[in-house]
Design a protein around this motif. Structure first.
Motif, PDB file in Angstrom:
ATOM      1  N   LEU A 117      -5.675  -7.251   3.522  1.00 44.48           N
ATOM      2  CA  LEU A 117      -4.585  -6.400   3.148  1.00 44.48           C
ATOM      3  C   LEU A 117      -4.516  -4.947   3.780  1.00 44.48           C
ATOM      4  O   LEU A 117      -3.508  -4.432   3.979  1.00 44.48           O
ATOM      5  CB  LEU A 117      -4.862  -6.212   1.452  1.00 44.48           C
ATOM      6  CG  LEU A 117      -3.731  -5.517   0.606  1.00 44.48           C
ATOM      7  CD1 LEU A 117      -2.439  -6.127   0.654  1.00 44.48           C
ATOM      8  CD2 LEU A 117      -4.308  -5.112  -0.726  1.00 44.48           C
ATOM      9  N   LEU A 133      -2.153   0.373  -0.147  1.00 45.66           N
ATOM     10  CA  LEU A 133      -2.037  -0.866  -0.290  1.00 45.66           C
ATOM     11  C   LEU A 133      -3.399  -1.427  -0.949  1.00 45.66           C
ATOM     12  O   LEU A 133      -3.752  -2.164  -1.941  1.00 45.66           O
ATOM     13  CB  LEU A 133      -1.877  -1.643   0.764  1.00 45.66           C
ATOM     14  CG  LEU A 133      -0.072  -1.668   0.858  1.00 45.66           C
ATOM     15  CD1 LEU A 133       0.044  -2.573   2.302  1.00 45.66           C
ATOM     16  CD2 LEU A 133       0.556  -2.454   0.066  1.00 45.66           C
ATOM     17  N   GLU A 177      -0.689   4.266   4.530  1.00 47.36           N
ATOM     18  CA  GLU A 177       0.196   3.317   3.735  1.00 47.36           C
ATOM     19  C   GLU A 177      -0.871   2.109   3.496  1.00 47.36           C
ATOM     20  O   GLU A 177      -0.698   1.845   2.256  1.00 47.36           O
ATOM     21  CB  GLU A 177       1.352   2.906   4.278  1.00 47.36           C
ATOM     22  CG  GLU A 177       2.546   3.875   4.359  1.00 47.36           C
ATOM     23  CD  GLU A 177       3.533   3.596   5.198  1.00 47.36           C
ATOM     24  OE1 GLU A 177       4.773   4.047   5.365  1.00 47.36           O
ATOM     25  OE2 GLU A 177       3.511   2.630   6.187  1.00 47.36           O
ATOM     26  N   ALA A 178      -1.527   1.778   4.388  1.00 51.49           N
ATOM     27  CA  ALA A 178      -2.477   0.502   4.118  1.00 51.49           C
ATOM     28  C   ALA A 178      -3.702   0.948   3.113  1.00 51.49           C
ATOM     29  O   ALA A 178      -4.018   0.436   2.361  1.00 51.49           O
ATOM     30  CB  ALA A 178      -3.131   0.351   5.421  1.00 51.49           C
ATOM     31  N   LEU A 235      -0.232  -6.024  11.605  1.00 51.11           N
ATOM     32  CA  LEU A 235       0.979  -6.886  11.566  1.00 51.11           C
ATOM     33  C   LEU A 235       2.389  -5.806  11.502  1.00 51.11           C
ATOM     34  O   LEU A 235       3.479  -6.252  11.542  1.00 51.11           O
ATOM     35  CB  LEU A 235       1.156  -7.795  10.371  1.00 51.11           C
ATOM     36  CG  LEU A 235      -0.082  -8.998  10.221  1.00 51.11           C
ATOM     37  CD1 LEU A 235       0.104  -9.470   8.914  1.00 51.11           C
ATOM     38  CD2 LEU A 235       0.402  -9.811  11.472  1.00 51.11           C
ATOM     39  N   TRP A 270       3.300  -3.681   9.318  1.00 48.23           N
ATOM     40  CA  TRP A 270       3.793  -3.611   7.911  1.00 48.23           C
ATOM     41  C   TRP A 270       3.491  -2.331   7.480  1.00 48.23           C
ATOM     42  O   TRP A 270       4.356  -1.686   6.504  1.00 48.23           O
ATOM     43  CB  TRP A 270       3.250  -4.585   6.985  1.00 48.23           C
ATOM     44  CG  TRP A 270       3.463  -6.205   7.126  1.00 48.23           C
ATOM     45  CD1 TRP A 270       4.620  -6.643   8.138  1.00 48.23           C
ATOM     46  CD2 TRP A 270       3.056  -7.281   6.735  1.00 48.23           C
ATOM     47  NE1 TRP A 270       4.709  -7.698   8.284  1.00 48.23           N
ATOM     48  CE2 TRP A 270       3.519  -8.342   7.316  1.00 48.23           C
ATOM     49  CE3 TRP A 270       1.928  -7.521   5.883  1.00 48.23           C
ATOM     50  CZ2 TRP A 270       3.385  -9.852   7.271  1.00 48.23           C
ATOM     51  CZ3 TRP A 270       1.668  -8.692   5.491  1.00 48.23           C
ATOM     52  CH2 TRP A 270       2.576  -9.744   6.298  1.00 48.23           C
ATOM     53  N   ALA A 271       2.592  -1.503   7.702  1.00 47.54           N
ATOM     54  CA  ALA A 271       2.088  -0.083   7.145  1.00 47.54           C
ATOM     55  C   ALA A 271       1.226   0.487   8.282  1.00 47.54           C
ATOM     56  O   ALA A 271       0.607  -0.015   9.120  1.00 47.54           O
ATOM     57  CB  ALA A 271       1.238  -0.590   6.118  1.00 47.54           C
ATOM     58  N   SER A 316      -2.428  -5.408   7.270  1.00 44.93           N
ATOM     59  CA  SER A 316      -1.126  -4.742   7.107  1.00 44.93           C
ATOM     60  C   SER A 316      -0.949  -3.921   8.328  1.00 44.93           C
ATOM     61  O   SER A 316       0.456  -3.404   8.725  1.00 44.93           O
ATOM     62  CB  SER A 316      -1.029  -4.147   5.742  1.00 44.93           C
ATOM     63  OG  SER A 316      -1.783  -3.208   5.489  1.00 44.93           O
TER      64      SER A 316
END
Length: 430
Positions: free
Chosen positions: A227, A245, A241-242, A234, A236-237, A231
């Motif tokens: 996660l 998450l 931000e990760a 990939l 995504w973050a 992230s």
């Protein structure tokens, strides 16, 4: 000027002045001695800018994540599951200590939290099964150091912010050396226990059915690792931000496993505020010191002084490593990192080294400081969890692992690609 700065910093620390205050007072002293400008007036704006830095927002997030995991019961299940897979190897639970530290490091980002958690679960088994204490305790203290090398890592976030280096690249660079170090720790335990089988009792081998059933307990830490780290890579973050998450994922894990209570949440939040306040005070002081040193030209003087040496860059790097090994015996790790990063990174870059590569070497040097007496934090953490017995056992048991860490540093000097290959490859295909 550089000599005066060093002497002042050592005097402030030796006088037991609080670390954040010592660094701030050093900055104020250098400002009044060498600057004609009122640099102290910039502290307020600098404190606000530092505290609201988007990268540093990850620090309290990862601390909160570790605090919640510490109270979730995850470590006990993870430890038992790993023991089914590696507990029968000569060295027994010491391999489980290292494997559990590796996996927990990939979720907590903190060496102290890793050592405390694994130690709390493992040390009762040391007495129960009759392990010799020194090497067993050393495996916990050394395993805990993986918490700031294997991503996500709070210390790498701080290094990235202070040196203006990509945290994503640092995470990738630390991954292979972190796993390599864990493997070498286990190899050390295996060799020592093959030579002297009295150090650890042999455990019966778990059946394959028990092993595969135990994999279910390894799911949560792997899920949290994917996660957070997944992230990031990939796309995504961002690392910050990760980290958020990770907090959400940890909270969901705690709730769904029935471990949630308002008291535990309050305790986790209280611990997060306390630790974050300490870290941020030191970081703000370090930013101010860095500002003062840049303004009065101290950083340029240091870079020029090293540049004027006729030594080969490798010898300069060996000298830097030797200095950090010495400082690590007497200076607390966070202080060592925050106070020296602004000074040493420009020197290392001027020598032609990659700041991402040096970040990994630097973090390993900081890890060494965690297990070298008399100030090694992980040694005290393991001893406090142990509650009885001589501190000498923990200190002596950690020395062989410290030698392994030194070998990894020399390996990185000889083959920088061990750290740089993964971020270079990722950036090439991004």
């Amino acid at each position: 000027m550089l000599l005066v700065s060093t002497i002042l910093l050592l005097l402030f620390i030796a006088s037991s002045l609080y670390v954040g205050a010592a660094i701030g007072v050093l900055g104020a002293s250098l400002s009044s001695l060498y600057s004609s400008l009122p640099l102290l007036r910039g502290v307020g704006e600098m404190a606000w800018g530092t505290s609201s830095d988007f990268t540093l927002v990850a620090v309290p997030m990862f601390i909160l994540m570790g605090e919640m995991l510490l109270r979730s019961g995850l470590a006990e299940k993870m430890f038992d599951a790993l023991d089914k897979w590696v507990g029968h190897i000569p060295g027994g639970l010491m391999h489980t200590n290292i494997a559990a530290s590796t996996l927990f490091a990939a979720t907590s980002g903190s060496s102290v939290a890793t050592a405390a958690t694994v130690g709390t679960v493992s040390i009762p088994n040391m007495h129960k099964h009759g392990y010799r204490p020194a090497l067993f305790l050393g495996s916990i203290a050394a395993g805990g150091t993986l918490g700031i090398l294997i991503p996500p890592s709070i210390n790498m976030v701080l290094y990235g912010a202070l040196s203006e280096t990509s945290v994503s690249d640092l995470y990738l660079a630390g991954f292979i050396p972190g796993l390599l170090m864990a493997v070498l720790f286990s190899a050390l335990v295996l060799v020592v226990c093959l030579v002297n089988d009295k150090l650890a009792p042999r455990k019966p081998r778990a059946s394959w059915g028990e092993r595969f059933r135990a994999l279910w307990s390894l799911g949560p830490p792997l899920y949290l690792f994917m996660l957070v780290v997944g992230s990031i890579y990939l796309g995504w973050a961002t690392p910050t931000e990760a980290s958020a998450l990770g907090v959400v994922g940890t909270f969901l894990y705690v709730v769904t496993t029935g471990k949630f209570s308002w008291d535990r949440l309050w305790t986790a939040l209280e611990g997060t505020v306390r630790t974050t306040s300490m870290v941020m005070l030191i970081v703000i002081s370090a930013y101010f010191l860095n500002f003062v040193m840049s303004t009065i030209g101290l950083t340029d003087i240091a870079v020029q002084a090293v540049g004027s040496l006729t030594w080969d860059p490798v010898y300069v790097m060996l000298a830097i490593i030797a200095v950090y090994l010495l400082l690590g015996c007497f200076v607390e790790t966070l202080t060592l990192m925050v106070a020296t990063t602004p000074i040493i990174v420009p020197i290392v870059v001027a020598l032609g080294y990659d700041p991402v590569w040096f970040g990994v070497v630097f973090v390993i040097l900081i890890e060494l400081a965690l297990i070298t007496p008399p100030i090694g934090m992980n040694l005290f953490v393991v001893q406090s969890v142990r509650t009885s017995g001589a501190f000498r056992d923990v200190a002596l048991g950690s020395l062989p692992f410290a030698a392994v860490m030194l070998c990894v540093i020399f390996l990185l000097l000889a083959f920088p690609e061990v750290a740089t290959w993964l971020p270079t490859t990722y950036n090439a295909f991004k």
